[in-house]
Design a protein around this motif. Structure first.
Motif, PDB file in Angstrom:
ATOM      1  N   THR A 157       0.831  -1.208   0.000  1.00  0.00           N
ATOM      2  CA  THR A 157       0.000   0.000   0.000  1.00  0.00           C
ATOM      3  C   THR A 157       0.862   1.254   0.000  1.00  0.00           C
ATOM      4  O   THR A 157       0.630   2.191  -0.768  1.00  0.00           O
ATOM      5  CB  THR A 157      -0.933   0.001   1.226  1.00  0.00           C
ATOM      6  N   PHE A 158       1.881   1.268   0.850  1.00  0.00           N
ATOM      7  CA  PHE A 158       2.782   2.417   0.910  1.00  0.00           C
ATOM      8  C   PHE A 158       3.627   2.530  -0.359  1.00  0.00           C
ATOM      9  O   PHE A 158       3.792   3.616  -0.919  1.00  0.00           O
ATOM     10  CB  PHE A 158       3.690   2.312   2.134  1.00  0.00           C
ATOM     11  N   VAL A 159       4.153   1.375  -0.798  1.00  0.00           N
ATOM     12  CA  VAL A 159       5.031   1.387  -1.971  1.00  0.00           C
ATOM     13  C   VAL A 159       4.279   1.863  -3.208  1.00  0.00           C
ATOM     14  O   VAL A 159       4.763   2.717  -3.959  1.00  0.00           O
ATOM     15  CB  VAL A 159       5.637  -0.006  -2.206  1.00  0.00           C
ATOM     16  N   LEU A 160       3.086   1.305  -3.428  1.00  0.00           N
ATOM     17  CA  LEU A 160       2.313   1.696  -4.606  1.00  0.00           C
ATOM     18  C   LEU A 160       1.878   3.158  -4.534  1.00  0.00           C
ATOM     19  O   LEU A 160       1.817   3.841  -5.560  1.00  0.00           O
ATOM     20  CB  LEU A 160       1.090   0.789  -4.762  1.00  0.00           C
ATOM     21  N   SER A 161       1.588   3.632  -3.334  1.00  0.00           N
ATOM     22  CA  SER A 161       1.220   5.040  -3.181  1.00  0.00           C
ATOM     23  C   SER A 161       2.383   5.949  -3.560  1.00  0.00           C
ATOM     24  O   SER A 161       2.201   6.991  -4.200  1.00  0.00           O
ATOM     25  CB  SER A 161       0.782   5.314  -1.739  1.00  0.00           C
ATOM     26  N   ILE A 162       3.598   5.538  -3.186  1.00  0.00           N
ATOM     27  CA  ILE A 162       4.791   6.315  -3.533  1.00  0.00           C
ATOM     28  C   ILE A 162       5.024   6.294  -5.044  1.00  0.00           C
ATOM     29  O   ILE A 162       5.337   7.319  -5.659  1.00  0.00           O
ATOM     30  CB  ILE A 162       6.026   5.763  -2.789  1.00  0.00           C
ATOM     31  N   VAL A 163       4.859   5.101  -5.646  1.00  0.00           N
ATOM     32  CA  VAL A 163       5.049   4.979  -7.096  1.00  0.00           C
ATOM     33  C   VAL A 163       4.033   5.837  -7.838  1.00  0.00           C
ATOM     34  O   VAL A 163       4.372   6.541  -8.807  1.00  0.00           O
ATOM     35  CB  VAL A 163       4.938   3.503  -7.532  1.00  0.00           C
ATOM     36  N   LEU A 164       2.771   5.805  -7.381  1.00  0.00           N
ATOM     37  CA  LEU A 164       1.736   6.604  -8.025  1.00  0.00           C
ATOM     38  C   LEU A 164       2.030   8.099  -7.929  1.00  0.00           C
ATOM     39  O   LEU A 164       1.816   8.856  -8.878  1.00  0.00           O
ATOM     40  CB  LEU A 164       0.373   6.304  -7.395  1.00  0.00           C
ATOM     41  N   ALA A 165       2.527   8.508  -6.764  1.00  0.00           N
ATOM     42  CA  ALA A 165       2.825   9.924  -6.558  1.00  0.00           C
ATOM     43  C   ALA A 165       4.073  10.365  -7.328  1.00  0.00           C
ATOM     44  O   ALA A 165       4.153  11.500  -7.803  1.00  0.00           O
ATOM     45  CB  ALA A 165       3.005  10.215  -5.072  1.00  0.00           C
ATOM     46  N   SER A 166       5.040   9.453  -7.472  1.00  0.00           N
ATOM     47  CA  SER A 166       6.317   9.812  -8.092  1.00  0.00           C
ATOM     48  C   SER A 166       6.320   9.621  -9.603  1.00  0.00           C
ATOM     49  O   SER A 166       6.945  10.400 -10.326  1.00  0.00           O
ATOM     50  CB  SER A 166       7.441   8.967  -7.481  1.00  0.00           C
ATOM     51  N   LEU A 167       5.641   8.568 -10.065  1.00  0.00           N
ATOM     52  CA  LEU A 167       5.664   8.253 -11.488  1.00  0.00           C
ATOM     53  C   LEU A 167       4.258   8.352 -12.064  1.00  0.00           C
ATOM     54  O   LEU A 167       3.723   9.413 -12.254  1.00  0.00           O
ATOM     55  CB  LEU A 167       6.261   6.853 -11.699  1.00  0.00           C
ATOM     56  N   HIS A 168       3.656   7.200 -12.327  1.00  0.00           N
ATOM     57  CA  HIS A 168       2.307   7.148 -12.878  1.00  0.00           C
ATOM     58  C   HIS A 168       1.766   5.745 -12.603  1.00  0.00           C
ATOM     59  O   HIS A 168       2.497   4.865 -12.145  1.00  0.00           O
ATOM     60  CB  HIS A 168       2.310   7.444 -14.374  1.00  0.00           C
ATOM     61  N   TRP A 169       0.480   5.546 -12.897  1.00  0.00           N
ATOM     62  CA  TRP A 169      -0.114   4.252 -12.571  1.00  0.00           C
ATOM     63  C   TRP A 169       0.497   3.103 -13.376  1.00  0.00           C
ATOM     64  O   TRP A 169       0.586   1.974 -12.892  1.00  0.00           O
ATOM     65  CB  TRP A 169      -1.623   4.294 -12.758  1.00  0.00           C
ATOM     66  N   GLN A 170       0.966   3.384 -14.602  1.00  0.00           N
ATOM     67  CA  GLN A 170       1.601   2.328 -15.386  1.00  0.00           C
ATOM     68  C   GLN A 170       2.878   1.829 -14.707  1.00  0.00           C
ATOM     69  O   GLN A 170       3.181   0.634 -14.724  1.00  0.00           O
ATOM     70  CB  GLN A 170       1.940   2.835 -16.794  1.00  0.00           C
ATOM     71  N   GLY A 171       3.614   2.760 -14.103  1.00  0.00           N
ATOM     72  CA  GLY A 171       4.856   2.397 -13.433  1.00  0.00           C
ATOM     73  C   GLY A 171       4.644   1.420 -12.296  1.00  0.00           C
ATOM     74  O   GLY A 171       5.522   0.602 -11.996  1.00  0.00           O
ATOM     75  N   ALA A 172       3.471   1.481 -11.651  1.00  0.00           N
ATOM     76  CA  ALA A 172       3.172   0.559 -10.561  1.00  0.00           C
ATOM     77  C   ALA A 172       3.137  -0.883 -11.061  1.00  0.00           C
ATOM     78  O   ALA A 172       3.650  -1.797 -10.404  1.00  0.00           O
ATOM     79  CB  ALA A 172       1.833   0.931  -9.924  1.00  0.00           C
ATOM     80  N   PHE A 173       2.566  -1.085 -12.225  1.00  0.00           N
ATOM     81  CA  PHE A 173       2.483  -2.439 -12.778  1.00  0.00           C
ATOM     82  C   PHE A 173       3.853  -2.934 -13.259  1.00  0.00           C
ATOM     83  O   PHE A 173       4.188  -4.111 -13.092  1.00  0.00           O
ATOM     84  CB  PHE A 173       1.462  -2.481 -13.911  1.00  0.00           C
ATOM     85  N   TYR A 174       4.648  -2.058 -13.856  1.00  0.00           N
ATOM     86  CA  TYR A 174       5.991  -2.462 -14.284  1.00  0.00           C
ATOM     87  C   TYR A 174       6.853  -2.829 -13.072  1.00  0.00           C
ATOM     88  O   TYR A 174       7.653  -3.780 -13.131  1.00  0.00           O
ATOM     89  CB  TYR A 174       6.660  -1.330 -15.067  1.00  0.00           C
ATOM     90  N   PHE A 175       6.689  -2.096 -11.999  1.00  0.00           N
ATOM     91  CA  PHE A 175       7.424  -2.384 -10.766  1.00  0.00           C
ATOM     92  C   PHE A 175       7.067  -3.775 -10.238  1.00  0.00           C
ATOM     93  O   PHE A 175       7.949  -4.555  -9.848  1.00  0.00           O
ATOM     94  CB  PHE A 175       7.102  -1.315  -9.715  1.00  0.00           C
TER      95      PHE A 175
END
Length: 422
Positions: A157-175
């Motif tokens: 939850t924390f990691v994905l929230s950081i990815v969403l805030a820093s990059l974009h929603w696509q980046g969450a799936f690539y991560f």
């Protein structure tokens, strides 16, 4: 000594990470769907947007549940190790596909394929547990990997929230795809084997200990566990799992949205409470695992979990305090973590190593109803102008159904405990 406890390294650790990342893949959508850009890019707007969001999880869980059936047979034929590697490879591809999606339909297809790939999680885990652990430590063994089931989303939850805030929603799936490629697949490839006899790193003393529990089970209860479908208690557990899946998927998928849109929490506060809710679930898993081994009354524990769930949901519905409502909704979700853990203990109890995959696969079919809960809750929101009240009332009624179902197993369980003590 560690040399006599290597099953916890070779098997429990990979399965822990298996669920840690698998559940983040599965339930990370609950965080991602709060991102306005994600909703806009996939066309999740208009009067039916909540139903369409819920339909994503419904499609996933139908694929997940249906695939549980054939994965159970595949695991019993090919073994848990090869099946796990194959399934995780599918996850990795679907995460990339999700990140590349430019339409709702393509994203929906990625969720369906993810469900097909993840359908082997329960059968694989129970197969490994059945083959590698003494029956007296089944509760702890199950808790060790089911912990990943809840700790993964708690941290994710924390990691994905950081990815969403820093990059974009696509980046969450690539991560998430990268995590599977670099962690899960190598662990199953290099650390696990289907049977303890096949692992060169296992001592003779540890192998003898594992097989002592296996032999005792064969002598005392092989006749009953081999025909698990003929035991009425298995079907009580099946109904209970059906109810638990409905509650769990409805709560876990909509909790972040409930906090932001229903109670006006900020994104940071939503992240904290959502993460705390997953930690509640982890706590219930550990508590139930301990008492299941100690008291031998898992059915009684499951009954209490459903009762607590109904109580927490009722408080959520009636209180005017937003923080209390959010925490109680998280606690309600946590109780179903406990039920999920207990249900998997029953799978091992009512089956043999040869039939564990099929018993778990049939149990996993209950996830279909779980998917319906996310869709029904979205539909109820659409027709109620965004109000979560009707959805919570529905969940209260469903939790009472689970409570009543398990009442029918208490008498038989009490008799077994008395015989064990005599």
């Amino acid at each position: 000594m560690l040399s006599k406890q290597m099953r916890w390294v070779y098997i429990a650790l990979p399965i822990f990470m298996f669920w840690f990342l698998g559940q983040t893949d599965k339930l990370g959508i609950s965080i991602i769907q709060t991102d306005p850009q994600f909703l806009l890019d996939l066309g999740l707007t208009g009067a039916d947007k909540n139903a369409k969001i819920g339909l994503l999880t419904l499609a996933f869980t139908i694929a997940y549940a249906v695939s549980n059936i054939f994965w159970g047979f595949i695991i019993d034929k090919l073994g848990a190790r090869k099946t796990a590697i194959l399934g995780v490879s599918v996850w990795t591809i679907t995460m990339v596909m999700a990140g590349l999606s430019q339409s709702y339909e393509t994203f929906m297809l990625s969720r369906i394929l993810l469900g097909l790939g993840e359908g082997m999680m329960i059968p694989v885990s129970n197969k490994f547990i059945s083959n590698w652990f003494h029956k007296r430590e089944t509760g702890r063994a199950q808790a060790s990997w089911i912990s990943g089931n809840y700790l993964g989303p708690a941290i994710g939850t924390f990691v994905l929230s950081i990815v969403l805030a820093s990059l974009h929603w696509q980046g969450a799936f690539y991560f998430l795809a990268l995590c599977n490629l670099l962690i899960n697949i190598p662990m199953f490839l290099f650390m696990t084997r289907d049977l303890p006899e096949e692992h060169k790193g296992l001592s003779k003393e540890e192998l003898a200990y594992i097989r002592a529990g296996y032999t005792r089970k064969e002598k005392n209860s092989n006749k009953n566990t081999q025909n698990f479908a003929q035991d009425f208690r298995y079907w009580i557990v099946w109904v209970g799992m059906l109810v638990a899946s409905f509650l769990f998927f409805g709560l876990s998928i909509w909790l972040p949205t409930y906090l932001i849109q229903g109670k006006n929490f900020s994104a940071d506060s939503m992240t904290s409470i959502t993460s705390l809710s997953w930690l509640f679930a982890l706590s219930f898993v550990l508590i139930n695992g301990y008492f299941a081994d100690k008291t031998k009354r898992p059915a009684l524990q499951a009954t209490l979990m459903f009762a607590l769930c109904a109580i927490f949901l009722t408080i959520t519905f009636t209180t005017s305090n937003p923080l209390l409502a959010g925490i109680c909704l998280g606690l309600a979700m946590g109780t179903q973590g406990g039920v999920f853990h207990l249900s998997n203990l029953f799978i091992v109890k009512y089956s043999t190593p040869e039939t564990a995959g099929r018993a778990a696969g049939l149990m996993g079919f209950t996830n279909i109803l779980g998917g319906f809960s996310s869709y029904i809750m979205g539909w109820l929101r659409d027709i109620s102008n965004g109000d979560f009240g009707p959805s919570i009332i529905m969940l209260i009624i469903v939790s009472i159904v689970g409570f009543v179902a398990y009442l029918f197993s208490l008498k038989k369980e009490a008799e077994e405990v008395r015989l064990l003590k005599s």
